[in-house]
Design a protein around this motif. Structure first.
Motif, PDB file in Angstrom:
ATOM      1  N   ARG A   1       6.754  22.921   1.066  1.00 60.59           N
ATOM      2  CA  ARG A   1       5.790  22.025   1.714  1.00 60.59           C
ATOM      3  C   ARG A   1       4.351  22.415   1.384  1.00 60.59           C
ATOM      4  NH1 ARG A   1       9.411  21.115   6.425  1.00 60.59           N
ATOM      5  NH2 ARG A   1       9.098  23.281   7.006  1.00 60.59           N
TER       6      ARG A   1
ATOM      7  N   ILE B   1       3.287  21.677  -2.252  1.00 65.45           N
ATOM      8  CA  ILE B   1       3.068  20.251  -2.493  1.00 65.45           C
ATOM      9  C   ILE B   1       1.798  19.790  -1.795  1.00 65.45           C
ATOM     10  CG2 ILE B   1       3.941  17.947  -1.956  1.00 65.45           C
ATOM     11  CD1 ILE B   1       6.711  18.951  -2.500  1.00 65.45           C
ATOM     12  N   ALA B   2       1.608  20.269  -0.561  1.00 66.13           N
ATOM     13  CA  ALA B   2       0.463  19.814   0.211  1.00 66.13           C
ATOM     14  C   ALA B   2      -0.851  20.189  -0.461  1.00 66.13           C
ATOM     15  CB  ALA B   2       0.521  20.397   1.616  1.00 66.13           C
TER      16      ALA B   2
ATOM     17  N   MET C   1      22.262  16.447  -7.656  1.00 69.36           N
ATOM     18  CA  MET C   1      23.284  15.894  -6.758  1.00 69.36           C
ATOM     19  C   MET C   1      23.462  16.747  -5.511  1.00 69.36           C
ATOM     20  SD  MET C   1      26.136  14.160  -9.221  1.00 69.36           S
ATOM     21  CE  MET C   1      26.519  15.607 -10.214  1.00 69.36           C
TER      22      MET C   1
ATOM     23  N   PRO D   1      19.909  15.672  -2.582  1.00 69.97           N
ATOM     24  CA  PRO D   1      19.467  14.522  -1.796  1.00 69.97           C
ATOM     25  C   PRO D   1      20.068  14.539  -0.401  1.00 69.97           C
ATOM     26  CG  PRO D   1      20.998  13.813  -3.478  1.00 69.97           C
ATOM     27  CD  PRO D   1      20.802  15.270  -3.663  1.00 69.97           C
ATOM     28  N   GLY D   2      19.515  13.732   0.460  1.00 72.35           N
ATOM     29  CA  GLY D   2      19.998  13.695   1.832  1.00 72.35           C
ATOM     30  C   GLY D   2      19.477  14.887   2.601  1.00 72.35           C
TER      31      GLY D   2
ATOM     32  N   LEU E   1      15.721  16.466   1.583  1.00 73.25           N
ATOM     33  CA  LEU E   1      14.544  15.670   1.957  1.00 73.25           C
ATOM     34  C   LEU E   1      14.396  15.611   3.468  1.00 73.25           C
ATOM     35  CD1 LEU E   1      12.192  13.968   1.069  1.00 73.25           C
ATOM     36  CD2 LEU E   1      13.682  11.975   1.027  1.00 73.25           C
ATOM     37  N   ARG E   2      15.499  15.431   4.148  1.00 71.50           N
ATOM     38  CA  ARG E   2      15.465  15.399   5.615  1.00 71.50           C
ATOM     39  C   ARG E   2      14.900  16.701   6.168  1.00 71.50           C
ATOM     40  NH1 ARG E   2      21.071  14.535   8.113  1.00 71.50           N
ATOM     41  NH2 ARG E   2      20.299  16.341   9.269  1.00 71.50           N
TER      42      ARG E   2
ATOM     43  N   THR F   1      13.036  18.889   4.595  1.00 68.30           N
ATOM     44  CA  THR F   1      11.631  19.029   4.203  1.00 68.30           C
ATOM     45  C   THR F   1      10.723  18.262   5.148  1.00 68.30           C
ATOM     46  OG1 THR F   1      12.235  19.275   1.886  1.00 68.30           O
ATOM     47  CG2 THR F   1       9.966  18.632   2.356  1.00 68.30           C
ATOM     48  N   LEU F   2      11.148  17.071   5.538  1.00 68.18           N
ATOM     49  CA  LEU F   2      10.337  16.263   6.440  1.00 68.18           C
ATOM     50  C   LEU F   2      10.535  16.664   7.892  1.00 68.18           C
ATOM     51  CD1 LEU F   2      10.892  12.772   4.775  1.00 68.18           C
ATOM     52  CD2 LEU F   2       8.862  14.206   4.639  1.00 68.18           C
TER      53      LEU F   2
ATOM     54  N   ILE G   1      13.155  16.035   9.827  1.00 70.66           N
ATOM     55  CA  ILE G   1      13.729  14.933  10.589  1.00 70.66           C
ATOM     56  C   ILE G   1      15.081  15.341  11.157  1.00 70.66           C
ATOM     57  CG2 ILE G   1      14.652  12.601  10.431  1.00 70.66           C
ATOM     58  CD1 ILE G   1      12.611  12.071   8.269  1.00 70.66           C
ATOM     59  N   GLY G   2      15.270  15.053  12.404  1.00 69.54           N
ATOM     60  CA  GLY G   2      16.553  15.333  13.043  1.00 69.54           C
ATOM     61  C   GLY G   2      16.843  16.821  13.139  1.00 69.54           C
TER      62      GLY G   2
ATOM     63  N   HIS H   1      31.104  17.084  -2.517  1.00 72.13           N
ATOM     64  CA  HIS H   1      30.852  15.812  -3.190  1.00 72.13           C
ATOM     65  C   HIS H   1      30.166  16.025  -4.536  1.00 72.13           C
ATOM     66  CE1 HIS H   1      30.910  13.701   0.947  1.00 72.13           C
ATOM     67  NE2 HIS H   1      32.060  13.506   0.338  1.00 72.13           N
TER      68      HIS H   1
END
Lengths: 217, 217
Positions: free
Chosen positions: B116, B119-120, B172, B175-176, B179-180, B182-183, B185-186, B200
């Motif tokens: 973070r 990037i910031a 592969m 994702p999912g 990103l979650r 990093t942000l 979320i949840g 997967h």
DNA sequence: GTCTATAGAAGGATAGAC
DNA sequence: GTCTATCCTTCTATAGAC
């Protein structure tokens, strides 16, 4: 710091529009901390008092703007249009076209800037991270997943879980170019680099999810 | 704003170490803008003047710290150790183990925080982006690529371009969850979610790059 | 609604004593 | 090297006239 996003953006006024336009560019380009209310007022040809007449605080202005940017600019129209079409025969050209649109969109300066800002200020404004996530990656993945599922029905692909497959395709498109561009390292990606990345990703995707692939291993 | 990273970190002093420790936590956790020199001095039990005796400016201190963090914490040791081993028979267990280590590492709070911050502040400190990129993604990808190439030689995988294949595997995996996280979320990802994502990704990777796959399509 | 002018606070950096 | 105390700039936000 729980700042409510502007509730009623309904009333249009020239000054207000000027403020929003100027502040959007500044915030997206330079981030929250580097932009002062003075700079916004100057860029919008407005006094600071007018700024505060329209927006309660810097936080509120920032939250309003980034939220709007996430909502407005996330899913490219021509990507959605591509999703509407089903290929006649081979899926490969469709996948290449979709990949090129998606990667090209992700690499646009404005997309990269929004991505950076949301990550940078995610701690200070958690609701922005969610707005970005829901309007960007989630919508894109859902649209792509639905399209992939239709190709599975038509026997053109072999998709177990459409959302997982969509994640895998997007995941193979992004690495390399996207991180480099996000960090601003080296020159911006050329169209040739984008095309090569898409070709590689689509080839690998078709080997994993093409017609006749056995999923259960 | 071209700030040189501290040239001679050789001299060890208790105060200096205290400053670095305190500032590292603060900067990594909260970012450049949100941390004041006052706060660093307070956290390190040192006066501000002492701070400036050791570091020329806030910029210099920040650059020194993040650079060091990128260099020290990027490639997990047990990942490198896993790279040294070649599987006896099937590659799948090895890939699953590697994927679990890598994804787990990327999802650690400290890794996410560094990601973070880099990037910031990438616009303000371009050299940090480069340090992160070279020490993190590039090294990881190179190590993984070399390992994949060896498996190709041994006939356990079918790898055209090792670096591209490594990018695809990592892409592969990410994702999912990534990103979650990093942000922010949840809830943080559970081990079960991590394991499922790895399964997967490895399955799809083996369908694309397993033994007997034809690359040229 | 819009402006000019300014209050009030915070942060980066330094002077000078020890 | 280390401290206390302070300067100076910059920034958010507001008061008051029009």
């Amino acid at each position: 710091m729980n700042v409510q996003v502007e509730a009623s953006p309904g009333i249009e006024s020239p000054k207000r529009t000027a403020i929003l336009d100027a502040a959007t560019d500044l915030f997206v380009e330079q981030g929250y901390g580097a932009v002062s209310m003075d700079a916004i007022a100057r860029a919008a040809n407005v006094s600071k008092a007018t700024l505060y007449a329209h927006f309660a605080s810097k936080d509120a202005l920032f939250a309003t703007i980034i939220n709007e940017a996430c909502r407005a600019r996330m899913l490219p129209d021509d990507f959605a249009a591509g999703m509407a079409l089903d290929p006649c025969g081979d899926v490969r050209p469709s996948l290449v076209a979709l990949g090129r649109r998606l990667l090209g969109f992700l690499l646009e300066p404005r997309s990269l800037a929004i991505h950076r800002v949301v990550i940078a200020e995610g701690a200070r404004f958690p609701e922005l991270g969610r707005a970005f996530f829901e309007n960007g990656p989630v919508k894109t993945c859902a649209a792509l997943g639905a399209w992939l599922a239709r190709q599975h029905e038509a026997g053109r692909l072999t998709i177990g879980d459409p959302l997982v497959a969509a994640d895998h395709l997007i995941g193979m498109l992004k690495p390399g170019l996207f991180l480099r561009a996000t960090l601003g390292i080296g020159d911006p990606p050329t169209q040739a680099e984008i095309d090569a990345t898409v070709e590689h990703a689509v080839s690998a995707f078709l080997r994993a999810y093409g017609p006749g692939c056995v999923q259960g291993r």
